[in-house]
Design a protein around this motif. Structure first.
Motif, PDB file in Angstrom:
ATOM      1  N   UNK A  47       0.842  -1.200   0.000  1.00  0.00           N
ATOM      2  CA  UNK A  47       0.000   0.000   0.000  1.00  0.00           C
ATOM      3  C   UNK A  47       0.880   1.255   0.000  1.00  0.00           C
ATOM      4  N   UNK A  48       1.915   1.255   0.823  1.00  0.00           N
ATOM      5  CA  UNK A  48       2.834   2.407   0.857  1.00  0.00           C
ATOM      6  C   UNK A  48       3.518   2.612  -0.493  1.00  0.00           C
ATOM      7  N   UNK A  49       3.918   1.525  -1.126  1.00  0.00           N
ATOM      8  CA  UNK A  49       4.526   1.631  -2.454  1.00  0.00           C
ATOM      9  C   UNK A  49       3.524   2.160  -3.480  1.00  0.00           C
ATOM     10  N   UNK A  50       2.272   1.773  -3.331  1.00  0.00           N
ATOM     11  CA  UNK A  50       1.223   2.280  -4.227  1.00  0.00           C
ATOM     12  C   UNK A  50       1.053   3.784  -4.061  1.00  0.00           C
ATOM     13  N   UNK A  51       1.089   4.252  -2.837  1.00  0.00           N
ATOM     14  CA  UNK A  51       0.983   5.690  -2.576  1.00  0.00           C
ATOM     15  C   UNK A  51       2.143   6.429  -3.226  1.00  0.00           C
ATOM     16  N   UNK A  52       3.354   5.886  -3.080  1.00  0.00           N
ATOM     17  CA  UNK A  52       4.534   6.525  -3.683  1.00  0.00           C
ATOM     18  C   UNK A  52       4.449   6.528  -5.202  1.00  0.00           C
ATOM     19  N   UNK A  53       4.012   5.429  -5.786  1.00  0.00           N
ATOM     20  CA  UNK A  53       3.875   5.371  -7.243  1.00  0.00           C
ATOM     21  C   UNK A  53       2.830   6.359  -7.717  1.00  0.00           C
ATOM     22  N   UNK A  54       1.710   6.428  -7.031  1.00  0.00           N
ATOM     23  CA  UNK A  54       0.658   7.373  -7.397  1.00  0.00           C
ATOM     24  C   UNK A  54       1.174   8.811  -7.327  1.00  0.00           C
ATOM     25  N   UNK A  55       1.926   9.127  -6.288  1.00  0.00           N
ATOM     26  CA  UNK A  55       2.513  10.467  -6.154  1.00  0.00           C
ATOM     27  C   UNK A  55       3.485  10.759  -7.282  1.00  0.00           C
ATOM     28  N   UNK A  56       4.281   9.772  -7.631  1.00  0.00           N
ATOM     29  CA  UNK A  56       5.249   9.937  -8.724  1.00  0.00           C
ATOM     30  C   UNK A  56       4.543  10.260 -10.033  1.00  0.00           C
ATOM     31  N   UNK A  57       3.449   9.560 -10.290  1.00  0.00           N
ATOM     32  CA  UNK A  57       2.681   9.799 -11.516  1.00  0.00           C
ATOM     33  C   UNK A  57       2.041  11.184 -11.479  1.00  0.00           C
ATOM     34  N   UNK A  58       1.442  11.521 -10.355  1.00  0.00           N
ATOM     35  CA  UNK A  58       0.755  12.812 -10.238  1.00  0.00           C
ATOM     36  C   UNK A  58       1.707  13.998 -10.261  1.00  0.00           C
ATOM     37  N   UNK A  59       2.943  13.788  -9.818  1.00  0.00           N
ATOM     38  CA  UNK A  59       3.924  14.874  -9.782  1.00  0.00           C
ATOM     39  C   UNK A  59       4.637  15.085 -11.113  1.00  0.00           C
ATOM     40  N   UNK A  60       4.475  14.161 -12.034  1.00  0.00           N
ATOM     41  CA  UNK A  60       5.172  14.243 -13.318  1.00  0.00           C
ATOM     42  C   UNK A  60       4.528  15.296 -14.210  1.00  0.00           C
TER      43      UNK A  60
END
Length: 109
Positions: free
Chosen positions: A26-39
Motif C-alpha cells: 500500500x505504501x509503495x502504491x501511494x509513492x507510485x501514485x505520487x510519482x505519476x501525479x507529480x510528473x
C-alpha cells in the motif's frame, strides 16, 4: 485452506506477515501514485510509462498481499497510466504489463 494463523497462496506466511506485506505494498502504491501525479504531463515518454507499469506489476504480483483497502488506489493508478498513455501516443508495448495488474486486482476480495 491454510492452517490456523497462516495465509498466502501457499500458506507459507503468517497472517501478521501478510498484513505487513499488504502495508508495504500500500505504501509503495501511494509513492507510485505520487510519482505519476507529480510528473509534468508534457514530458511523459515511453520510459516513464514502462517504469510505472513495471512498478505496478511488482506491487500487484501477489493478490493475497494486497489489502482490499488498496484496490481503489491501484485502480486509480491504472486509470492514470492508461489515460496518460492515450494522450501521449504510447504504444501497446509501453503499457501492456498493466494487464497483469488488472488481473491481480480482480482477484482481491
Amino acid at each position: 485452506s491454510c492452517q490456523l494463523d497462516f495465509a498466502d497462496r501457499d500458506c507459507s506466511l503468517t497472517k501478521d506477515e501478510i498484513v505487513n506485506k499488504q502495508q508495504i505494498r500500500h505504501s509503495l502504491s501511494i509513492l507510485l501514485n505520487s510519482s505519476i501525479n507529480d510528473k509534468n504531463l508534457s514530458n511523459i515518454n515511453s520510459a516513464d510509462l514502462k517504469t510505472w507499469t513495471a512498478g505496478l506489476k511488482s506491487i500487484t504480483l501477489n493478490s493475497a498481499q494486497i489489502a482490499s483497502a488498496s484496490t481503489n488506489l491501484i485502480l486509480d493508478i491504472i486509470d492514470s497510466v492508461l489515460t496518460i498513455s492515450q494522450s501521449s501516443g504510447a504504444s501497446y508495448e509501453d503499457v501492456s504489463s498493466i494487464l497483469n495488474s488488472m488481473d491481480t486486482i480482480s482477484q482481491v476480495a
